[in-house]
Design an enzyme around this catalytic site. Structure first.
Site, PDB file in Angstrom:
ATOM      1  N   GLY A 117       0.970  -1.128  -0.065  1.00  0.00           N
ATOM      2  CA  GLY A 117      -0.076  -0.037  -0.111  1.00  0.00           C
ATOM      3  C   GLY A 117       0.942   1.208   0.200  1.00  0.00           C
ATOM      4  O   GLY A 117       1.617   1.437  -1.027  1.00  0.00           O
ATOM      5  N   SER A 167       3.533  -2.197  10.556  1.00  0.00           N
ATOM      6  CA  SER A 167       4.789  -2.389   9.571  1.00  0.00           C
ATOM      7  C   SER A 167       3.886  -2.419   8.090  1.00  0.00           C
ATOM      8  O   SER A 167       2.656  -2.826   7.991  1.00  0.00           O
ATOM      9  CB  SER A 167       5.776  -3.339   9.694  1.00  0.00           C
ATOM     10  OG  SER A 167       6.376  -3.081  10.715  1.00  0.00           O
ATOM     11  N   TRP A 168       4.658  -2.342   6.927  1.00  0.00           N
ATOM     12  CA  TRP A 168       3.928  -2.426   5.752  1.00  0.00           C
ATOM     13  C   TRP A 168       4.860  -2.681   4.366  1.00  0.00           C
ATOM     14  O   TRP A 168       4.150  -2.960   3.541  1.00  0.00           O
ATOM     15  CB  TRP A 168       2.836  -1.108   5.589  1.00  0.00           C
ATOM     16  CG  TRP A 168       3.427   0.101   5.674  1.00  0.00           C
ATOM     17  CD1 TRP A 168       3.518   0.717   6.663  1.00  0.00           C
ATOM     18  CD2 TRP A 168       3.947   0.951   4.551  1.00  0.00           C
ATOM     19  NE1 TRP A 168       3.935   2.015   6.514  1.00  0.00           N
ATOM     20  CE2 TRP A 168       4.393   2.154   5.243  1.00  0.00           C
ATOM     21  CE3 TRP A 168       3.735   1.072   3.304  1.00  0.00           C
ATOM     22  CZ2 TRP A 168       4.443   3.198   4.528  1.00  0.00           C
ATOM     23  CZ3 TRP A 168       4.392   2.103   2.520  1.00  0.00           C
ATOM     24  CH2 TRP A 168       4.579   3.157   3.112  1.00  0.00           C
ATOM     25  N   ASP A 323       7.620  -3.852 -13.968  1.00  0.00           N
ATOM     26  CA  ASP A 323       6.769  -3.169 -12.732  1.00  0.00           C
ATOM     27  C   ASP A 323       6.429  -1.822 -13.223  1.00  0.00           C
ATOM     28  O   ASP A 323       7.488  -1.000 -13.204  1.00  0.00           O
ATOM     29  CB  ASP A 323       7.820  -3.308 -11.675  1.00  0.00           C
ATOM     30  CG  ASP A 323       6.910  -2.990 -10.159  1.00  0.00           C
ATOM     31  OD1 ASP A 323       5.763  -2.137 -10.297  1.00  0.00           O
ATOM     32  OD2 ASP A 323       7.187  -3.504  -9.252  1.00  0.00           O
ATOM     33  N   HIS A 351       4.538  -5.913 -11.252  1.00  0.00           N
ATOM     34  CA  HIS A 351       4.606  -5.728  -9.820  1.00  0.00           C
ATOM     35  C   HIS A 351       3.905  -6.712  -8.901  1.00  0.00           C
ATOM     36  O   HIS A 351       4.602  -6.878  -7.752  1.00  0.00           O
ATOM     37  CB  HIS A 351       3.798  -4.310  -9.438  1.00  0.00           C
ATOM     38  CG  HIS A 351       3.876  -3.912  -8.130  1.00  0.00           C
ATOM     39  ND1 HIS A 351       4.961  -3.362  -7.321  1.00  0.00           N
ATOM     40  CD2 HIS A 351       3.051  -3.733  -7.149  1.00  0.00           C
ATOM     41  CE1 HIS A 351       4.742  -3.207  -6.431  1.00  0.00           C
ATOM     42  NE2 HIS A 351       3.483  -3.275  -5.931  1.00  0.00           N
TER      43      HIS A 351
END
Length: 375
Positions: A117, A167-168, A323, A351
Site C-alpha cells: 500500500g 509495518s507495511w 513493474d 509488480h
C-alpha cells in the site's frame, strides 16, 4: 525476514512494539477483499532475532556449480494454505488497534510479513510464501487498514508509527532494518519502492500513463484541469474532504489506477476488488497520506543513504522487469548501493507478488534463508 517497506521520518520517540501473545484461538473471521499481494507496494518478510552470519562466497568454478545445483533443488512453488493458530487485536496507541495473526510452527523461526500500500491490508494468500513447518508466520494489518481500527484513520499514522507499532512493505522493511539492524536476520524485498520524488512523479504525475493510457484517463479526468499540476495534492484535497461521497469517488479512482497497473497482464479479478468501497477508502486515504507527506522521511535519499547499517544482513531483492507501479530503476539503485544483497530480476513480470515468476523467486529466497538458519 522482511519484505517490502516504506519509511518516513518524524521526531517523535518510537514506542516499543508489543510482544505477541501465543495462546491458541479459533480461526479468525474471513478478511475483507484486499489485493495485498497484487496492489500496493509490498515486501515479504523480516526474520527477527539475531544477526545473520554470511558465508564467504567462493570464486572457484566448483563453488559456482555447487551453488547452481543447490538453487535448482530449491522449492519455488507456493506452500498450501494454512490457517492461523492464533489471532487477535493489539492496542498500539490511544487511537489505533491493529489486527494480527500467527500461523505455521509456534516454535519456528519468526517471519513478519509487511503488506503493501500503504493501506492494503493482509490476505490469507500471504501465508503461502513460507514453509509452515519451519516458520512462525506473523501477519498484521497496518494502522487503519484491513481489520485494524479505526478504519482508514490518518491520525498517528506515519512511517515511524508503523515501524514501531505496525509495518507495511519494501520501504517499511528497509526503514525498520536500518533503525534496528540488530533485530533482523534476513530480508526479502519485492517491488522496491524508496519513496523518492521521481518514483512518485513516475506513477502519479503522468509517466506510467504512457503505458496504461486507458487506465490513466479516469484517474486524470476526476481532477479539474487547473489542479493537474500535482495529482497527489489534488487527490489529497478530495480524500480528506468533509463530503463522504467525494471521498468515496476519489478513493475508487485512486485505487483503480493502481489495481489496473499491478500486473504485467491485467488481472480482472484484482481490478474488481478495487471496486470495493471499504477497501478503496483505506487504501487510497492512507497511501495518499504517506505520499503527500513524502513518506515522513528526512530526505529523498534516506533509505539509500543508510544502507551501510544493514550491509551485514542476508538479503534478497526480487523485481519484475516490467513493474509499472515501482519501476525497476529503484531496485537497480538499491542493488548498486547494496551489491551484497542477492538481486533477482524476473524478466516476464510486473509488480504483483502473485505473478508466477515473482512468486517463485520469493519462495526460493525464503528457502535459502531457511537453509541458512538450519546450518
Amino acid at each position: 525476514m522482511i519484505r517490502a517497506l516504506r519509511a518516513t521520518s518524524s521526531p517523535r520517540t518510537p514506542t516499543p512494539t508489543p510482544t505477541l501473545p501465543t495462546s491458541r484461538r479459533p480461526r479468525p473471521p474471513p478478511p475483507p477483499p484486499a489485493p495485498s499481494a497484487a496492489g500496493g507496494r509490498q515486501g515479504l518478510g523480516c526474520h527477527l532475532r539475531c544477526r545473520a552470519t554470511l558465508a564467504a562466497a567462493t570464486n572457484a568454478p566448483m563453488g559456482r556449480l555447487q551453488q547452481q545445483h543447490q538453487e535448482q533443488q530449491l522449492r519455488k512453488d507456493l506452500y498450501p494454505q494454512t490457517e492461523p493458530y492464533d489471532f487477535g487485536f493489539l492496542k498500539v496507541s490511544g487511537v489505533h488497534t491493529i489486527y494480527y495473526e500467527q500461523s505455521g510452527n509456534p516454535q519456528g523461526h519468526p517471519v513478519v510479513f509487511l503488506h503493501g500500500g500503504p493501506g492494503a491490508g493482509t490476505s490469507p494468500g500471504n501465508r503461502r510464501f513460507f514453509d509452515p513447518e519451519f516458520f512462525r508466520i506473523v501477519l498484521f494489518d497496518q494502522r487503519g487498514a484491513g481489520r485494524s481500527t479505526p478504519h482508514a484513520c490518518l491520525e498517528e499514522n506515519t512511517t515511524w508509527d508503523l515501524v514501531f507499532g505496525g509495518s507495511w512493505g519494501s520501504t517499511l522493511a528497509l526503514a525498520y532494518s536500518e533503525s534496528h539492524p540488530d533485530k533482523v536476520t534476513g530480508i526479502v524485498l519485492r517491488g522496491i519502492f524508496l519513496l523518492r520524488k521521481k518514483e512518485l512523479d513516475w506513477f502519479y504525475e503522468g509517466g506510467a500513463a504512457a503505458i496504461f493510457p486507458d487506465a490513466w484517463e479516469p484517474f486524470r479526468d476526476f481532477i479539474p484541469e487547473d489542479e493537474r499540476n500535482c495529482f497527489i495534492a489534488a487527490y489529497s484535497k478530495r480524500l480528506t474532504s468533509s463530503d463522504a461521497d467525494v471521498q468515496a469517488e476519489a478513493a475508487k479512482r485512486w485505487t483503480m489506477w493502481e489495481m489496473m497497473t499491478a500486473h504485467l497482464i491485467q488481472n480482472h479479478e484484482n481490478i474488481k476488488r478495487g471496486e470495493d468501497d471499504k477497501f478503496s477508502l483505506a487504501f487510497a486515504r492512507i497511501e495518499n497520506h504517506y505520499f503527500v507527506n513524502k513518506g515522513f522521511l528526512p530526505s529523498d535519499s534516506h533509505l539509500l543513504d543508510n544502507v551501510d547499517k544493514i550491509r551485514h544482513i542476508k538479503a534478497f531483492i526480487v523485481q519484475g522487469r516490467y513493474d509499472v507501479c515501482c519501476p525497476m530503476m529503484s531496485a537497480w539503485d538499491l542493488h548498486k548501493a547494496w551489491p551484497e544483497a542477492e538481486f533477482k530480476m524476473v524478466p516476464d513480470a510486473g509488480h504483483s507478488a502473485n505473478e508466477v515468476g515473482v512468486a517463485a523467486e520469493l519462495v526460493s529466497a525464503n528457502e535459502k534463508l531457511k537453509s541458512m538458519f538450519t546450518k
